[in-house]
Design an enzyme around this catalytic site. Structure first.
Site, PDB file in Angstrom:
ATOM      1  N   ARG A 182       0.835  -1.208   0.000  1.00  0.00           N
ATOM      2  CA  ARG A 182       0.000   0.000   0.000  1.00  0.00           C
ATOM      3  C   ARG A 182       0.866   1.252   0.000  1.00  0.00           C
ATOM      4  NH1 ARG A 182      -4.212   0.524   4.384  1.00  0.00           N
ATOM      5  NH2 ARG A 182      -5.013   2.107   2.951  1.00  0.00           N
ATOM      6  N   CYS A 242      -0.818   6.450   8.803  1.00  0.00           N
ATOM      7  CA  CYS A 242      -1.139   5.162   8.189  1.00  0.00           C
ATOM      8  C   CYS A 242      -2.254   5.419   7.197  1.00  0.00           C
ATOM      9  CB  CYS A 242      -1.531   4.142   9.263  1.00  0.00           C
ATOM     10  SG  CYS A 242      -2.865   4.705  10.355  1.00  0.00           S
TER      11      CYS A 242
END
Length: 284
Positions: A182, A242
Site C-alpha cells: 500500500r 497510516c
C-alpha cells in the site's frame, strides 16, 4: 484501581498480570475494517471477564465529512463522556486488547494518553495470548458504576497543513505504518488513491510483532530497528501516519516501548491526505 509501575513495561501487561487484577478496567477493541459488525458479534460470543466493548467507528472515531479521513478523532467531550460512562477516571488502570496484534487496541491506548490519562496499557498477545493459557471467556456484559473522566488534551497531533508545509524542509520525518504494498501504491483497496506522502518512510506495523504476529518484539530489538529507521533523528521529529490514524498508533506504542518518546500522530493520515487532489502523491 491498582496502578502499574512507571516503566516501559507498564505500556504492556501480560495475561498473567491481567488475570491477577480483576479490578482493572478492560476494553475489548476487536474490529474488522471490511465487516464492521465483527467486533460486536465476537464480543457477544465471548470476551475477557469484565471487559467492555468499544467500537472503532462509534466510540474511537468522530464524524466523517468526506475530507477528514476514514477514522477522524472523536470530539473530546463526547469521548470523555463515553469514558465516564464506562467507569474511567484519573485513578483507573485501563487495559485494552483485540485479536489483531493490537492495532485497534493501540488506538484506545494512544487516545487516552492524548487526553492526559497515562494509566493505560495494552494486553500483550491480545485475546490469542489470553486463550493460550486456557483462560475463560464470558458472555455477560458487565455493569459498571460511572465515574468522571476529565480530559486534559496534550499536543500530540499534527494536521494536513502542517504536514504539507514540512515537505520542503527537514523538520519532520513521516513514518507510514501501512503495508509495503500500500505504501508503494499497489493493491490499494481501502482508499481511492494509491501511494504515500512524499518523503515518508515505511515501517509496517506488523514488524513490531514476533513471528507469530501475536506478541511485541523485545524492547532491544524494537530499539535497534527504530534507531536504524530514524538514522540519528530525534523521536520528536517523527510524525506517524497510516491509512486512517489507527495502525499508526501501533508504531507510536512500539516507539514508546523502545524508549523513543515524543513522536506525534497525523490523525487524518492517507485517507485524508488523498481526499484533496492538490496534495502531492508519491508512489514506488
Amino acid at each position: 484501581m491498582t496502578a502499574l509501575k512507571e516503566s516501559p513495561a507498564a505500556l504492556l501487561v501480560s495475561a498473567e498480570q491481567l488475570a491477577a487484577h480483576p479490578e482493572w478496567r478492560v476494553f475489548d477493541c476487536r474490529h474488522d475494517l471490511k465487516n464492521t459488525e465483527y467486533g460486536r458479534q465476537a464480543y457477544a460470543r465471548g470476551h475477557i471477564p469484565g471487559a467492555l466493548f468499544l467500537h472503532l467507528d462509534d466510540d474511537l472515531s468522530g464524524a466523517k465529512d468526506g475530507s477528514n479521513g476514514r477514522h477522524p478523532l472523536p470530539d473530546v467531550a463526547s469521548f470523555a463522556a463515553r469514558m465516564s460512562a464506562c467507569g474511567v477516571d484519573a485513578s483507573t488502570q485501563v487495559v485494552a486488547y483485540d485479536n489483531e496484534g493490537g492495532i485497534f487496541a493501540s488506538r484506545l491506548w494512544w487516545m487516552l494518553r492524548w487526553l492526559g490519562h497515562d494509566k493505560v496499557a495494552l494486553l500483550d498477545g491480545g485475546l490469542p495470548g489470553w486463550r493460550r493459557g486456557k483462560r475463560a471467556l464470558e458472555e455477560t456484559v458487565p455493569v459498571v458504576a460511572p465515574r468522571v473522566f476529565t480530559p486534559q488534551p496534550r499536543n500530540m497531533t499534527v494536521d494536513a497543513g502542517q504536514v504539507l508545509s514540512s515537505l520542503q524542509s527537514e523538520d519532520m520525518l513521516i513514518v507510514d505504518a501501512r503495508s509495503p504494498e500500500r505504501f508503494r501504491g499497489e493493491n490499494e483497496t481501502l482508499d481511492p488513491v494509491g501511494g504515500h506522502i512524499p518523503g515518508a518512510v515505511n515501517r509496517f506495523y506488523f514488524d513490531n510483532l514476533d513471528d507469530d504476529g501475536c506478541f511485541f518484539k523485545p524492547v532491544a530489538e524494537l530499539r535497534a530497528e527504530f534507531d536504524a529507521l530514524l538514522a540519528g533523528r530525534p523521536a520528536t521529529d517523527v510524525v506517524q501516519q497510516c491509512g486512517s490514524g489507527v495502525t499508526a498508533c501501533h508504531n507510536l506504542l512500539a516507539m514508546e516501548l523502545a524508549g523513543l518518546s515524543g513522536s506525534k500522530l497525523y490523525p487524518g493520515s492517507w485517507s485524508e491526505w488523498c481526499a484533496d487532489a492538490s496534495r502531492p502523491v508519491a508512489t514506488g
